[in-house]
Scaffold this active site. Structure first.
Site, PDB file in Angstrom:
ATOM      1  CG  LEU A  19      47.195  47.279  29.746  1.00  8.76           C
ATOM      2  CD1 LEU A  19      47.617  48.568  30.442  1.00  8.76           C
ATOM      3  CD2 LEU A  19      48.298  46.797  28.809  1.00  8.76           C
ATOM      4  N   GLY A  20      45.189  43.820  32.121  1.00 10.97           N
ATOM      5  CA  GLY A  20      45.134  42.901  33.251  1.00 10.97           C
ATOM      6  C   GLY A  20      44.047  43.333  34.213  1.00 10.97           C
ATOM      7  CD  GLU A  21      39.052  42.218  36.238  1.00 12.29           C
ATOM      8  OE1 GLU A  21      38.970  41.652  35.127  1.00 12.29           O
ATOM      9  OE2 GLU A  21      38.067  42.601  36.895  1.00 12.29           O
ATOM     10  N   GLY A  22      43.100  43.279  38.644  1.00 10.25           N
ATOM     11  CA  GLY A  22      43.380  42.914  40.031  1.00 10.25           C
ATOM     12  C   GLY A  22      42.121  43.115  40.849  1.00 10.25           C
ATOM     13  CG  PHE A  57      40.810  49.496  41.662  1.00 11.48           C
ATOM     14  CD1 PHE A  57      40.696  50.236  42.837  1.00 11.48           C
ATOM     15  CD2 PHE A  57      40.438  50.096  40.458  1.00 11.48           C
ATOM     16  CE1 PHE A  57      40.218  51.542  42.819  1.00 11.48           C
ATOM     17  CE2 PHE A  57      39.954  51.396  40.432  1.00 11.48           C
ATOM     18  CZ  PHE A  57      39.848  52.120  41.617  1.00 11.48           C
ATOM     19  N   PRO A  79      39.359  46.056  36.049  1.00 15.10           N
ATOM     20  CG  PRO A  79      37.860  46.271  34.287  1.00 15.10           C
ATOM     21  CD  PRO A  79      37.926  46.152  35.772  1.00 15.10           C
ATOM     22  CB  VAL A  80      44.458  47.754  34.098  1.00 16.70           C
ATOM     23  CG1 VAL A  80      45.365  48.924  33.747  1.00 16.70           C
ATOM     24  CG2 VAL A  80      44.329  47.627  35.611  1.00 16.70           C
ATOM     25  CG  ASP A  91      48.773  45.766  48.691  1.00 17.14           C
ATOM     26  OD1 ASP A  91      49.075  44.642  49.143  1.00 17.14           O
ATOM     27  OD2 ASP A  91      47.887  45.930  47.836  1.00 17.14           O
TER      28      ASP A  91
HETATM   29  N1  LIG Z   1      50.367  51.845  34.758  1.00 11.11           N
HETATM   30  C1  LIG Z   1      50.307  50.635  34.213  1.00 11.11           C
HETATM   31  N2  LIG Z   1      50.929  50.384  33.044  1.00 11.11           N
HETATM   32  C2  LIG Z   1      50.882  49.154  32.483  1.00 11.11           C
HETATM   33  N3  LIG Z   1      50.215  48.111  33.009  1.00 11.11           N
HETATM   34  C3  LIG Z   1      49.567  48.309  34.172  1.00 11.11           C
HETATM   35  C4  LIG Z   1      49.575  49.569  34.827  1.00 11.11           C
HETATM   36  N4  LIG Z   1      48.852  49.451  35.972  1.00 11.11           N
HETATM   37  C5  LIG Z   1      48.434  48.187  36.020  1.00 11.11           C
HETATM   38  N5  LIG Z   1      48.854  47.478  34.944  1.00 11.11           N
HETATM   39  C6  LIG Z   1      48.599  46.076  34.634  1.00 11.11           C
HETATM   40  O1  LIG Z   1      47.301  45.747  35.040  1.00 11.11           O
HETATM   41  C7  LIG Z   1      47.295  44.558  35.837  1.00 11.11           C
HETATM   42  C8  LIG Z   1      46.332  44.734  36.993  1.00 11.11           C
HETATM   43  O2  LIG Z   1      46.887  45.688  37.889  1.00 11.11           O
HETATM   44  P1  LIG Z   1      46.245  45.977  39.302  1.00 11.11           P
HETATM   45  O3  LIG Z   1      47.196  46.860  40.014  1.00 11.11           O
HETATM   46  O4  LIG Z   1      44.862  46.454  39.136  1.00 11.11           O
HETATM   47  O5  LIG Z   1      46.126  44.574  39.994  1.00 11.11           O
HETATM   48  P2  LIG Z   1      47.194  43.648  40.701  1.00 11.11           P
HETATM   49  O6  LIG Z   1      48.313  44.478  41.224  1.00 11.11           O
HETATM   50  O7  LIG Z   1      47.557  42.545  39.732  1.00 11.11           O
HETATM   51  O8  LIG Z   1      46.392  43.044  41.881  1.00 11.11           O
HETATM   52  P3  LIG Z   1      46.010  43.749  43.246  1.00 11.11           P
HETATM   53  O9  LIG Z   1      44.599  44.134  43.119  1.00 11.11           O
HETATM   54  O10 LIG Z   1      46.235  42.698  44.253  1.00 11.11           O
HETATM   55  O11 LIG Z   1      46.902  44.941  43.422  1.00 11.11           O
HETATM   56  C9  LIG Z   1      48.729  44.331  36.282  1.00 11.11           C
HETATM   57  O12 LIG Z   1      49.065  43.002  36.054  1.00 11.11           O
HETATM   58  C10 LIG Z   1      49.586  45.209  35.419  1.00 11.11           C
HETATM   59  O13 LIG Z   1      50.322  44.417  34.528  1.00 11.11           O
END
Ligand SMILES: Nc1ncnc2c1ncn2[C@@H]1O[C@H](COP(=O)(O)OP(=O)(O)OP(=O)(O)O)[C@@H](O)[C@H]1O
Ligand SMILES: [Mg+2]
Length: 408
Positions: free
Chosen positions: A77-80, A82, A84-85, A201
């Site tokens: 789905l994505g990665e921030g 923390f 990968p998701v 945040d």
């Molecule tokens: N509960 C969820 N349902 C659907 N997609 C999600 C969910 N949680 C996170 N994601 C997806 O995963 C991606 C990464 O999320 P994550 O919160 O880890 O990082 P971020 O918010 O992009 O960066 P940061 O680390 O600065 O918070 C996001 O772009 C989001 O689209």
């Protein structure tokens, strides 16, 4: 002895019976356990026991591999910061009693910018806070060095993706205001709680959207308990995200609920302008959104220049002015001059009455009818009315303009 995170975290999955009932008894009186309770707790109390009343499921790595098809790239789905998701699906085949539902599984990348501390903070806060505008934490995994979080799946991803992705229809004004209101309610809930929480945040990537664009706050890794007793602020290391953090917090490390209000103002500006909080590709003076936009928010003519051109004029001018004024107040450099989130919610509630009305002039040219019917070609002017409320015809900005409409 004060127990540090390093003591607590490796023990969090060891199943031991609690020797004292301090945390458990706190649970039974429905007081929220805070992060500091953990550092004072005795060593035998582990996380799953302390959060026993919160209905969190404790998953194994193997179970999470099954539900995400081994963290396959097709489920990514994505990665921030923390890690990968991945999307997954849980049901009672995995564990009797589990409600069948899609989930998002976040995997702590041990080489990433966040760590055990953020993971544990997230479990402690989100494990106990429940609200329609906070993302629901379903469970977690703490096995050897692995740390994962399992959330309800949010089908429309983050506001950041929705607002800034390139090749998609722009979010309509009314949807933007719905998102702002939902996120404001989430923040107000945290600030008004019996034991207030500072989120720290607040940003577009941490606002997740369900299929109806209901906004929910996610990522509580940096959250803090608010000041207690006579304290006016919490002193912390400065953390957060550039472009969203309040100036006084950046300068002093003094954290208050008003710091969140500032960040809310930045997100509201992003919704109004369609610009990112920081954009290094723009000319120098436009790179920091709040610095560039704030002076233009109080003057209606200047305001028109900063509104997202992708809205194509489809909004109520009065609604935009009200929203811009909320952003202006939230972005004050004097924290005390900022409104509290309950006031922000009340103001944004009133914006629901302002629909997406064109602020431009449209000309409707009716098709020329059969000569026999003797009907002349008509022109209908749909002029701007800045005081227009919901009684006016709603234009749907996401739909391409019909052939018979020409922008004047
Ligand atoms: N509960 C969820 N349902 C659907 N997609 C999600 C969910 N949680 C996170 N994601 C997806 O995963 C991606 C990464 O999320 P994550 O919160 O880890 O990082 P971020 O918010 O992009 O960066 P940061 O680390 O600065 O918070 C996001 O772009 C989001 O689209
Ligand atoms: Mg995030």
């Amino acid at each position: 002895m004060k127990i540090t995170w390093e003591f607590l975290v490796p023990r969090c999955c060891i199943s031991e019976k609690p020797k004292t009932s301090k945390l458990v008894s706190k649970q039974s009186t429905f007081h929220r356990i805070s992060v500091s309770d953990f550092s004072n707790s005795t060593i035998s109390e582990d996380l799953s026991i302390s959060l026993a009343g919160s209905n969190l499921h404790v998953f194994s790595v193997q179970e999470l591999k099954v539900i995400t098809q081994n963290f396959s790239s097709s489920n990514f789905l994505g990665e921030g910061g923390f890690g990968p998701v991945h999307k997954g699906f849980i049901d009672d085949k995995l564990r009797p009693g589990l409600k069948p539902q899609p989930v998002a599984v976040k995997f702590l990348d041990l080489d990433g910018t966040q760590g055990h501390r953020e993971w544990l903070t997230e479990v402690i806060f989100l494990g106990q806070l429940r609200h329609p505008h906070l993302v629901k934490l379903i469970g977690y995994c703490c096995e050897e060095e692995h740390r994962l979080l399992v959330y309800e799946y949010m089908p429309r991803g983050s506001l950041e993706n929705q607002l800034f992705r390139r090749y998609s229809a722009s979010l309509p004004w009314s949807t933007r205001m719905k998102i702002a209101l939902g996120a404001a309610k989430g923040l107000a809930f945290l600030h008004e709680a019996e034991k207030p929480v500072i989120y720290r945040d607040f940003k577009a990537s941490n606002i997740l959207l369900d299929s109806d664009y209901n906004a929910k706050l996610s990522d509580f890794g940096l959250a803090k308990d608010g000041p207690q007793g006579d304290d006016t602020h919490v002193s912390t290391r400065v953390m957060g995200t550039q472009g969203y953090a309040a100036p006084e917090y950046l300068m002093t490390g003094h954290l208050t609920a008003a710091s969140d209000v500032y960040s809310f103002g930045v997100v509201l500006l992003e919704l109004l302008t369609g610009r990112r909080s920081v954009d290094k590709t723009r000319p120098n003076r436009e790179q920091n959104l709040a610095d560039w936009a704030r002076p233009q928010l109080k003057d209606a003519r200047k305001l028109a220049r900063v509104i997202d051109p992708r809205l194509e004029g489809l909004y109520s001018s009065e609604g935009v002015q009200k929203a811009a004024y909320v952003a202006y107040q939230c972005l004050s450099h004097r924290p005390k001059a900022r409104p509290d989130m309950t006031t922000v919610v009340k103001t944004l509630e009133t914006l629901k009455d302002y629909k997406d009305i064109s602020t431009m002039t449209f000309v409707y040219i009716a098709p020329v009818l059969d000569q026999d019917k003797q009907s002349p070609q008509r022109e209908l002017l749909n002029k701007t009315n800045t005081n227009t409320k919901s009684s006016h015809k709603k234009l749907t900005p996401n739909l391409p303009l019909h052939n018979d409409f020409h922008r004047a």
